[in-house]
Design an enzyme around this catalytic site. Structure first.
Site, mmCIF file in Angstrom:
data_model
loop_
_atom_site.group_PDB
_atom_site.id
_atom_site.type_symbol
_atom_site.label_atom_id
_atom_site.label_comp_id
_atom_site.label_asym_id
_atom_site.label_seq_id
_atom_site.Cartn_x
_atom_site.Cartn_y
_atom_site.Cartn_z
ATOM 1 N N TYR A 1 0.845 -1.206 0.000
ATOM 2 C CA TYR A 1 0.000 0.000 0.000
ATOM 3 C C TYR A 1 0.877 1.253 0.000
ATOM 4 O O TYR A 1 2.112 1.174 -0.028
ATOM 5 C CB TYR A 1 -0.960 -0.038 1.194
ATOM 6 C CG TYR A 1 -2.031 -1.093 1.071
ATOM 7 C CD1 TYR A 1 -2.911 -1.099 -0.007
ATOM 8 C CD2 TYR A 1 -2.164 -2.106 2.027
ATOM 9 C CE1 TYR A 1 -3.891 -2.077 -0.132
ATOM 10 C CE2 TYR A 1 -3.139 -3.079 1.907
ATOM 11 C CZ TYR A 1 -4.001 -3.061 0.820
ATOM 12 O OH TYR A 1 -4.969 -4.039 0.697
ATOM 13 N N ARG B 1 1.401 -1.418 10.801
ATOM 14 C CA ARG B 1 1.407 -2.734 10.132
ATOM 15 C C ARG B 1 2.621 -2.778 9.224
ATOM 16 O O ARG B 1 2.769 -1.931 8.337
ATOM 17 C CB ARG B 1 0.115 -2.920 9.331
ATOM 18 C CG ARG B 1 -0.138 -4.387 8.941
ATOM 19 C CD ARG B 1 -1.242 -4.985 9.781
ATOM 20 N NE ARG B 1 -1.150 -6.453 9.831
ATOM 21 C CZ ARG B 1 -1.985 -7.284 9.186
ATOM 22 N NH1 ARG B 1 -2.930 -6.804 8.424
ATOM 23 N NH2 ARG B 1 -1.861 -8.573 9.315
ATOM 24 N N ARG C 1 -8.531 -14.140 9.014
ATOM 25 C CA ARG C 1 -9.488 -15.095 8.456
ATOM 26 C C ARG C 1 -9.999 -16.074 9.511
ATOM 27 O O ARG C 1 -11.174 -16.465 9.486
ATOM 28 C CB ARG C 1 -8.826 -15.839 7.288
ATOM 29 C CG ARG C 1 -8.510 -14.937 6.102
ATOM 30 C CD ARG C 1 -7.600 -15.603 5.083
ATOM 31 N NE ARG C 1 -6.292 -15.888 5.649
ATOM 32 C CZ ARG C 1 -5.358 -16.615 5.031
ATOM 33 N NH1 ARG C 1 -5.606 -17.121 3.837
ATOM 34 N NH2 ARG C 1 -4.190 -16.831 5.595
ATOM 35 N N CYS D 1 -10.618 -22.299 9.902
ATOM 36 C CA CYS D 1 -10.416 -21.552 8.662
ATOM 37 C C CYS D 1 -9.632 -22.459 7.723
ATOM 38 O O CYS D 1 -8.610 -23.030 8.120
ATOM 39 C CB CYS D 1 -9.629 -20.277 8.949
ATOM 40 S SG CYS D 1 -8.913 -19.500 7.477
ATOM 41 N N CYS E 1 -8.889 -20.690 2.262
ATOM 42 C CA CYS E 1 -9.251 -20.806 0.842
ATOM 43 C C CYS E 1 -9.259 -19.448 0.134
ATOM 44 O O CYS E 1 -9.177 -19.376 -1.091
ATOM 45 C CB CYS E 1 -10.617 -21.468 0.708
ATOM 46 S SG CYS E 1 -11.979 -20.491 1.413
ATOM 47 N N ALA F 1 -23.014 -28.646 2.768
ATOM 48 C CA ALA F 1 -24.255 -27.858 2.812
ATOM 49 C C ALA F 1 -25.300 -28.549 3.688
ATOM 50 O O ALA F 1 -25.987 -27.903 4.488
ATOM 51 C CB ALA F 1 -24.793 -27.638 1.408
ATOM 52 N N GLU G 1 -27.557 -39.601 4.595
ATOM 53 C CA GLU G 1 -26.477 -39.592 3.601
ATOM 54 C C GLU G 1 -26.380 -40.990 2.976
ATOM 55 O O GLU G 1 -26.273 -41.985 3.700
ATOM 56 C CB GLU G 1 -25.144 -39.206 4.254
ATOM 57 C CG GLU G 1 -23.903 -39.454 3.430
ATOM 58 C CD GLU G 1 -23.949 -38.775 2.066
ATOM 59 O OE1 GLU G 1 -23.637 -39.447 1.070
ATOM 60 O OE2 GLU G 1 -24.289 -37.569 1.999
ATOM 61 N N LYS H 1 -4.032 -30.313 2.500
ATOM 62 C CA LYS H 1 -5.392 -29.809 2.746
ATOM 63 C C LYS H 1 -5.941 -30.334 4.071
ATOM 64 O O LYS H 1 -7.095 -30.754 4.180
ATOM 65 C CB LYS H 1 -6.313 -30.155 1.577
ATOM 66 C CG LYS H 1 -5.954 -29.396 0.305
ATOM 67 C CD LYS H 1 -6.970 -29.614 -0.789
ATOM 68 C CE LYS H 1 -6.643 -28.774 -2.020
ATOM 69 N NZ LYS H 1 -7.608 -29.001 -3.111
#
Length: 472
Positions: free
Chosen positions: A174, A222, A332, A355, A358, A405, A424, A442
């Site tokens: 920035y 920062r 996040r 978190c 992603c 979902a 399910e 992951k």
């Protein structure tokens, strides 16, 4: 049960005491403000939920100060545009957050510079992701005007009840970062050349804030300790061929900022051109920043707050215990679970909604000009609209499909008081989280699947696996 003694210790920033070592990172900017000035009700509620969740220190998203040199600020209306509206809404934020013992710092920006088109920069340099475009160069008078606007905005922030301000920022490339980076600052006046000259704007901002707000009013910066770039829009995963900021220069900047009178440094890495360091995705190891931050900690006596994949309580606790950092900054992770600190400090880390790094709900939506949220927490930044309220009439609810979902729908319905059955057809819950979490790096996707299943068992939800549901 793991004891997180050091994360729970108070932190001293100047003369201000923070109740623990959990800080919430600044996220976003313009979407937090009403068009005519002031904070939205949803913004206030979003931050208050994190105060309620146990964060000792919260940084707001970037707040614009200058609307004269930059008619388009990139982060919404300025404080100076309607100070009365800002004071009224910000006072409410600080009163409500303060009820939980949380301190809030207003993050105030001098500008975004070459990260976005048409915004002025220290020098005419390449605009990020706009081939052939260069930024207009700031005049000396425009720099002075911008510095003055940050100082004025900081005084309004203090009068609105904020416990301190954070200057935005010598990070992520920035405007102040562009002044500090020799690859982006080619000026020949007192704001260019030597490192001290390239930091002159940051020094004059600090001096102005201390003069207007008092020497005891805490000011944070920062600071990106290393940029990880080998050219414009050419990142360096290993940090070799660095043409931006080396760690050695980052440490030198930290020492100079301390000498100017900054009260703490909120450190991370990367700029837009090396965004996988600025906003690290899941393949970046958690805690990668610790050893870099430790070098800065060795060089200065003011607190070092560290953010960037620091959402592992054991790593954070050890880094603070070993004297490598003073506090952890979560962005996040705070979106994913506003109660992160309370769950850690009460020994229930298994209940933290993970978190998954992603970058889809948060930073991607932000850069698309949409309202940010969180891929794993639908209520993030929508706490007013999506608040879970007890149902008036409990019902029997059948949810068909135990993917992410379906599990979220079952969880939500059960939390509202309905009697829920989840079906399910496969033998395991998780749906696309199962193949999605198959790669070794992951781990968080697998953790998210486990978190949902634990939540459903605790509610409880009646779970039927290996049972297909038909219309009949």
């Amino acid at each position: 049960m793991q004891n997180y003694e050091y994360l729970g210790k108070p932190l001293q920033i100047g003369r201000l005491t923070i109740k623990n070592r959990f800080c919430m990172a600044p996220i976003g900017g313009g979407q937090h403000h009403l068009p005519g000035g002031g904070l939205k009700d949803e913004t206030i509620q979003y931050l208050v939920e994190r105060a309620k969740g146990g964060f000792g220190l919260i940084f707001t998203g970037a707040i614009a100060a200058d609307g004269t040199v930059d008619p388009y600020t990139g982060v919404g209306p300025t404080i100076l545009q309607n100070p009365d509206a800002f004071k009224m809404t910000a006072t409410e934020l600080n009163e409500r957050a303060g009820a939980y013992g949380t301190k809030v710092f207003a993050q105030i920006t001098m500008g975004l510079g070459r990260n976005y088109p048409n915004l002025p920069a220290p020098s005419s340099v390449h605009v990020f992701r706009h081939p052939g475009e260069v930024s207009p160069e700031l005049t000396r008078d425009q720099i002075k005007s911008k510095i003055e606007s940050v100082v004025k905005a900081s005084k309004i922030a203090k009068d609105s009840g904020f416990s301190g301000v954070e200057v935005h920022s010598i990070h992520w490339g920035y405007l102040l970062d562009q002044f500090a980076l020799s690859m982006m600052n080619h000026r020949t006046d007192e704001y260019g050349g030597s490192l001290e000259n390239r930091l002159r704007a940051a020094k004059e901002i600090l001096e102005g804030i201390k003069q207007e707000c008092g020497s005891d009013f805490p000011v944070s910066m920062r600071l990106g300790l290393k940029t990880f770039v080998k050219g414009f829009e050419q990142a360096s995963l290993t940090g070799e061929e660095e043409i931006g900021r080396t760690l050695e220069e980052g440490i030198e900047i930290a020492k100079l900022l301390e000498s100017y009178g900054y009260d703490c440094l909120n450190v991370d890495t990367g700029i837009y051109d090396s965004f996988y360091y600025a906003c690290p995705p899941m393949y970046m190891p958690k805690g990668y920043l610790v050893e870099l931050a430790a070098k800065a900690k060795e060089a200065v006596n003011i607190p070092i707050l560290a953010g960037g994949r620091m959402n592992e309580a054991d790593i954070a606790e050890k880094a603070i215990r070993d004297g490598k950092i003073d506090a952890v900054v979560l962005g996040r992770a705070a979106l994913a679970d506003p109660e992160y600190p309370n769950k850690v400090l009460t020994g229930h880390t298994e209940k933290i909604r993970p978190c998954i790094a992603c970058n889809q709900g948060c930073i991607t939506r932000l850069q698309q000009g949409k309202q940010p949220t969180c891929a794993v927490n639908p209520a993030a930044m929508r706490e007013v609209r999506y608040a879970l309220r007890p149902c008036v009439q409990p019902k029997k609810v059948v949810v068909v499909g135990g993917g992410v979902a379906g599990m979220e729908a079952a969880r939500t319905a059960a939390m509202r008081g309905h009697k829920v059955s989840l079906y399910e057809k496969n033998e395991s819950l998780g749906g696309n989280l199962i193949p999605g979490g198959s790669h070794s790096f992951k781990k968080e996707v697998r953790e998210l699947n486990a978190w949902y299943q634990n939540e459903l068992k605790a509610l409880p939800v009646e779970i039927h696996t290996g049972e297909a549901v038909t219309a009949d």
